[in-house]
Design a protein around this motif. Sequence first.
Motif, PDB file in Angstrom:
ATOM      1  N   ASP A  18     -11.274   8.546   4.480  1.00  0.00           N
ATOM      2  CA  ASP A  18     -10.366   8.293   3.356  1.00  0.00           C
ATOM      3  C   ASP A  18      -9.207   7.383   3.722  1.00  0.00           C
ATOM      4  N   TYR A  19      -8.868   7.269   5.006  1.00  0.00           N
ATOM      5  CA  TYR A  19      -7.654   6.560   5.398  1.00  0.00           C
ATOM      6  C   TYR A  19      -7.992   5.416   6.356  1.00  0.00           C
ATOM      7  N   PRO A  20      -7.357   4.252   6.188  1.00  0.00           N
ATOM      8  CA  PRO A  20      -7.562   3.167   7.144  1.00  0.00           C
ATOM      9  C   PRO A  20      -6.893   3.485   8.471  1.00  0.00           C
ATOM     10  N   LEU A  63       7.732  -1.602   7.262  1.00  0.00           N
ATOM     11  CA  LEU A  63       6.601  -1.901   6.381  1.00  0.00           C
ATOM     12  C   LEU A  63       6.424  -0.823   5.334  1.00  0.00           C
ATOM     13  N   ASN A  64       6.046  -1.240   4.153  1.00  0.00           N
ATOM     14  CA  ASN A  64       5.873  -0.335   3.013  1.00  0.00           C
ATOM     15  C   ASN A  64       4.464   0.254   3.027  1.00  0.00           C
ATOM     16  N   PRO A  65       4.299   1.553   3.257  1.00  0.00           N
ATOM     17  CA  PRO A  65       2.951   2.139   3.302  1.00  0.00           C
ATOM     18  C   PRO A  65       2.244   2.129   1.955  1.00  0.00           C
ATOM     19  N   LEU A  66       2.983   1.850   0.862  1.00  0.00           N
ATOM     20  CA  LEU A  66       2.343   1.808  -0.457  1.00  0.00           C
ATOM     21  C   LEU A  66       1.635   0.482  -0.710  1.00  0.00           C
ATOM     22  N   ASN A  67       1.869  -0.526   0.147  1.00  0.00           N
ATOM     23  CA  ASN A  67       1.267  -1.837  -0.108  1.00  0.00           C
ATOM     24  C   ASN A  67      -0.251  -1.762  -0.188  1.00  0.00           C
ATOM     25  N   TYR A  68      -0.859  -1.004   0.733  1.00  0.00           N
ATOM     26  CA  TYR A  68      -2.322  -0.953   0.731  1.00  0.00           C
ATOM     27  C   TYR A  68      -2.834  -0.285  -0.541  1.00  0.00           C
ATOM     28  N   ALA A  69      -2.232   0.859  -0.907  1.00  0.00           N
ATOM     29  CA  ALA A  69      -2.713   1.569  -2.102  1.00  0.00           C
ATOM     30  C   ALA A  69      -2.563   0.711  -3.352  1.00  0.00           C
TER      31      ALA A  69
END
Length: 545
Positions: A65-67, A333-339
């Motif tokens: 589920d997670y990169p 870094l913004n962890p929401l960028n990927y989602a």
Amino acid sequence: MTSKKYTLLAGISCLIASAGLAQVSPTQPYTAPHPVYGTFSVTDQNYYNKKQLAQHNEFLVGNQDYPGKPKDMWELGIKGGSFSIPLADVDPRYLQSFGFGGHIRKSLGHVMSLRLEYVYGVAKGLNWRPSTGYRAAGQKSPWYNSYQGSPVYYNYRTKAQDLSLQALFNLGNIRFYKNQTGATIYALAGVGINTFHTDVNALNGNSPYNFPSLGDDYSNRKDQIKRIKDLLDGSYESPAEVDPSKKWSKTFAGYLTPSGTVGAGIAFRLSPRVNLAIEDRLIYTGSDMLDGVRWSEQTPDLTPDKDWFNYLSLGLNFNLGNKSKRVEPLYWLNPLNYAYGELRRVPEIVLPDSDGDGVIDQFDQEQTPPGCPVDTHGVSLDTDGDGVPDCRDKELITPTYCQPVDADGVGKCPCPEGCAPAVPECATLLGALPSIRFAPNSNKLSSDATAALATVAAKLRANPGCKVVVVGYCAATKRQQQLSWDHVNKVITHLVEKEGISSDRFIFSSGQEGGDCDTVDIRAAAPGEDGPNTVAPPHPNLRKN
């Protein structure tokens, strides 16, 4: 003065930070095909170590589920600022203090990171009022004892070094409305090793100072401080009183003690490689002798109050590492960028509905002919249960005793005319109907009211030969008369326009007595009862929206 120094330091920092913030573009578009952080692509294997790459590959094929967490840069920082002892027995405001140091920092995730930091500082202090509390300390302060009880002016110079390992908690990089933050706030806590030694300026050469020559006029503090500074030679030739609770180290020529630290700061991103930070730290050693004094004027030699170092600094931090193999430190870094990036690439989901009845095939239990109303399972509505859908039933309500029916839904009653049982009155068929409640002085239907009206509409559809009387109350004043009319009109209008009930099935009755002014009752019309389905508003100029 220290307070002015803090103000100047903060002002310069804000000006530099403003220039840095101007370089951050909150609207910078994504350029990579699968961006995670800035221009870093999730498909680029250069940003993962062996363990992370295994998780990354499982993620790409849908087994995880997670990169994987990308490798990020280390931070190297240098800083300088004010190093003082604010919580002390000697005033730190009137002599210049300074400190400098450096650190190396590594992120553990987007919120937490570890930092190893070294600080060297020189703190000074000077009381502008004389003191005599040293008299109760006996031989613990031999230099001040040479004044034989005369007033002295406490002063000190403390040199300290601190090496600590800190945990930093970042609070500003998780952003919902832009890709990259320009500033982050963080808190820190840590433990370390501290060494310090304190000296006092107690003698003029080998003789005591002539403190009485300063006079006893303390009305002007600024002048008094100048007189004291002019008298003192700044030699700090005398070691301060020994602190028996700490171990003296000959290697460091000072006390060696564990330390604890807490603090907070704000960092401004000037570029992907450089940021500027303003930070304030408190360093605790457990000693009351940082300022060379442990007695007070009122209660000499009692339980000491511990001293703290304070380090207010301005620093430049540099991100180290190959940008083709490492991303910026994760706390930037913004962890929401990927989602967010993945959500923008999700294709439009089209759910098939082959018969076009509004119920997708996954839940549709029937292929319904075009134009036929259906229930939530996609099955054609059959109000009278005669087996003929309503869309083809020419006799929508066929009594049970007249069934079975023909292909058009028309039943054939088995008995001669007149022998069929009497049709129940509407009061029996409709049963008890709900009352509709309005808020005081309001003509808006609540969600509960619309749900209740949906129930009324269902009963009216099931009994097409029945009418209902809609009754509103109160007529003592013109406003009550108009509001009662508005309530009844609102209920009828909703049933006609929203529920599709014919308007000729309602009897309009407003301004009645014996009921609640904010309530509308609905009842079945008695046999032969009739009346208008609409009337003119009694006082339209008073009507409320």
